[in-house]
Design a protein around this motif. Structure first.
Motif, short mmCIF file in Angstrom:
data_model
loop_
_atom_site.label_atom_id
_atom_site.label_comp_id
_atom_site.label_asym_id
_atom_site.label_seq_id
_atom_site.Cartn_x
_atom_site.Cartn_y
_atom_site.Cartn_z
N SER A 259 -6.68 48.34 75.87
CA SER A 259 -6.24 48.86 74.58
C SER A 259 -4.82 49.42 74.67
O SER A 259 -4.02 49.28 73.74
CB SER A 259 -7.21 49.95 74.10
N ARG A 260 -4.48 50.06 75.80
CA ARG A 260 -3.11 50.54 75.95
C ARG A 260 -2.13 49.37 76.04
O ARG A 260 -1.00 49.47 75.56
CB ARG A 260 -2.99 51.45 77.17
N CYS A 261 -2.55 48.28 76.67
CA CYS A 261 -1.69 47.09 76.72
C CYS A 261 -1.49 46.52 75.32
O CYS A 261 -0.37 46.13 74.95
CB CYS A 261 -2.31 46.05 77.64
N VAL A 262 -2.55 46.49 74.53
CA VAL A 262 -2.45 46.02 73.15
C VAL A 262 -1.51 46.92 72.37
O VAL A 262 -0.67 46.45 71.58
CB VAL A 262 -3.84 45.96 72.49
N ALA A 263 -1.63 48.24 72.57
CA ALA A 263 -0.74 49.18 71.88
C ALA A 263 0.72 48.88 72.21
O ALA A 263 1.59 48.93 71.33
CB ALA A 263 -1.10 50.62 72.28
N LEU B 247 2.03 45.98 73.08
CA LEU B 247 2.45 44.73 72.44
C LEU B 247 2.68 44.91 70.95
O LEU B 247 3.64 44.39 70.38
CB LEU B 247 1.40 43.64 72.67
N ILE B 248 1.77 45.64 70.28
CA ILE B 248 1.89 45.82 68.83
C ILE B 248 3.03 46.77 68.51
O ILE B 248 3.81 46.56 67.58
CB ILE B 248 0.56 46.33 68.24
N GLY B 249 3.15 47.84 69.30
CA GLY B 249 4.22 48.81 69.11
C GLY B 249 3.92 49.82 68.01
O GLY B 249 3.15 49.56 67.08
N GLY B 250 4.53 51.01 68.14
CA GLY B 250 4.38 52.04 67.12
C GLY B 250 2.96 52.53 66.98
O GLY B 250 2.19 52.58 67.94
N GLU B 251 2.58 52.90 65.75
CA GLU B 251 1.23 53.35 65.44
C GLU B 251 0.45 52.18 64.88
O GLU B 251 0.96 51.39 64.09
CB GLU B 251 1.27 54.48 64.40
N ALA B 252 -0.81 52.05 65.29
CA ALA B 252 -1.62 50.93 64.82
C ALA B 252 -3.09 51.32 64.78
O ALA B 252 -3.55 52.15 65.56
CB ALA B 252 -1.42 49.71 65.71
N ARG B 253 -3.81 50.70 63.86
CA ARG B 253 -5.27 50.82 63.78
C ARG B 253 -5.83 49.46 64.17
O ARG B 253 -5.45 48.43 63.60
CB ARG B 253 -5.71 51.20 62.37
N VAL B 254 -6.75 49.46 65.13
CA VAL B 254 -7.25 48.20 65.69
C VAL B 254 -8.77 48.18 65.62
O VAL B 254 -9.44 49.12 66.06
CB VAL B 254 -6.76 48.01 67.14
N GLY C 74 5.63 56.77 72.92
CA GLY C 74 6.11 57.46 74.10
C GLY C 74 6.20 56.55 75.30
O GLY C 74 6.00 55.34 75.21
N ALA C 75 6.51 57.14 76.47
CA ALA C 75 6.61 56.36 77.70
C ALA C 75 5.25 55.78 78.09
O ALA C 75 5.18 54.66 78.60
CB ALA C 75 7.15 57.24 78.82
N MET D 245 -6.89 59.08 75.20
CA MET D 245 -6.56 58.58 76.54
C MET D 245 -5.08 58.22 76.59
O MET D 245 -4.59 57.49 75.72
CB MET D 245 -7.40 57.35 76.86
N THR D 246 -4.37 58.71 77.61
CA THR D 246 -2.94 58.43 77.75
C THR D 246 -2.66 57.96 79.17
O THR D 246 -3.17 58.54 80.14
CB THR D 246 -2.11 59.69 77.46
N GLY D 247 -1.87 56.90 79.28
CA GLY D 247 -1.53 56.37 80.60
C GLY D 247 -0.65 55.15 80.49
O GLY D 247 -0.36 54.67 79.39
N PRO D 248 -0.20 54.61 81.61
CA PRO D 248 0.74 53.50 81.60
C PRO D 248 0.09 52.16 81.22
O PRO D 248 -1.11 51.96 81.38
CB PRO D 248 1.27 53.46 83.04
N ALA D 249 0.92 51.28 80.71
CA ALA D 249 0.55 49.87 80.49
C ALA D 249 1.75 49.04 80.91
O ALA D 249 2.87 49.29 80.45
CB ALA D 249 0.21 49.62 79.02
N THR D 250 1.53 48.08 81.78
CA THR D 250 2.64 47.35 82.41
C THR D 250 2.64 45.89 82.00
O THR D 250 1.62 45.20 82.12
CB THR D 250 2.55 47.46 83.94
N TYR D 251 3.79 45.42 81.53
CA TYR D 251 3.97 44.00 81.20
C TYR D 251 4.44 43.28 82.47
O TYR D 251 5.43 43.68 83.07
CB TYR D 251 5.01 43.85 80.09
N VAL D 252 3.73 42.22 82.86
CA VAL D 252 4.05 41.52 84.10
C VAL D 252 4.83 40.24 83.83
O VAL D 252 5.94 40.05 84.33
CB VAL D 252 2.76 41.20 84.90
#
Length: 263
Positions: free
Chosen positions: A76-80, A82-89, A102-103, A249-256
């Protein structure tokens, strides 16, 4: 050709498919083929972003064994991201509110559920300390955070043979939909060490919903307070929860990388 993004959250890795513009047919056999680390792209889960009539997007999560999961925190953080900003999923586990401003992206995972038929388990029982045991793992707390979790608090999470006991507990008939298995050690009220056997995937570097379920169980039992850092083999997540409210939940999401595959 299948266009995809390869991403990970604390080493929990995903093939993310953006199907909002053009539909992509993903089923169990195709998900297993994509997830295969020797003959496919390789990942813990496949994530499909689709259009939604009631939210900014709909997201589906497929485990490496081809089964479909209700929710996945790291994905879900990875999806956030990609979508960017605020989103409802929209997900099978409920509506998620995401922020990638944020970071480290944050996801509102909804409110946890504790009733036996909401977990679900096979018969009425105390879900705060289930009257069951698998060798040294006993009396877990069962929590549904969009998907099913059994949380065991132990003196040393690294000493548990989770690769052996995890699949036994996952497939126990007491969990009709199977379960994720969490073994956690409370280091202090601000920090929990956690390992997770993920339903349909196995041992992973991290599990976002597992971190949420474990933090909720620890806070509810007075072992920790919010916010609490959950340290997994792949890194750390910060979980916030107050009884009666949603989990954050807050934490990193990395684009590979991005790529294409011939289905």
């Amino acid at each position: 050709m299948l266009r995809f993004h390869k991403m990970h959250g604390l080493g929990n890795d995903f093939v993310v498919i953006d199907a909002r513009e053009a539909p992509v047919a993903i089923d169990g056999p195709r998900a297993r083929a994509i997830a295969d680390r020797r003959r496919g792209i390789g990942c813990d889960q496949i994530v499909v972003i689709e259009p939604s009539d009631s939210a900014d997007a709909k997201v589906r999560f497929f485990n490496a064994d081809g089964s479909e999961a209700e929710s996945c925190g790291n994905a879900s953080r990875c999806v956030a991201t990609l979508i960017g900003g605020e989103a409802r999923v929209e997900t099978l586990g409920g509506l998620l509110h995401m922020s990638a401003e944020g970071a480290n992206p944050s996801v509102d995972m909804g409110s946890p559920r504790f009733d036996w038929n909401q977990i679900p388990i096979a018969y009425p029982a105390d879900t705060a300390a289930m009257p069951v045991a698998w060798e040294e793992l006993e009396a877990p707390m069962a929590v549904n955070v969009g998907n099913t979790h059994a949380v065991f608090f132990v003196s040393d999470t690294d000493a548990v043979e989770l690769d052996r006991l995890g699949p036994i507990i996952e497939h126990d008939p007491i969990f009709p939909n199977r379960t994720n298995v969490n073994v956690a050690t409370i280091e202090n009220p601000d920090r929990i060490r956690l390992r997770v056997w993920e339903r349909g995937t196995g041992l992973t570097e991290a599990c976002g919903t597992g971190a949420c379920a474990t933090a909720v169980a620890a806070i509810k039992q007075g072992k920790a307070h919010s916010p609490v850092t959950v340290a997994l083999p792949g890194g750390e997540l910060v979980i916030e929860w107050a009884p009666g409210g949603p989990i954050r939940m807050t934490g990193p999401a990395t684009y590979v990388y991005s790529g294409e595959a011939d289905l």
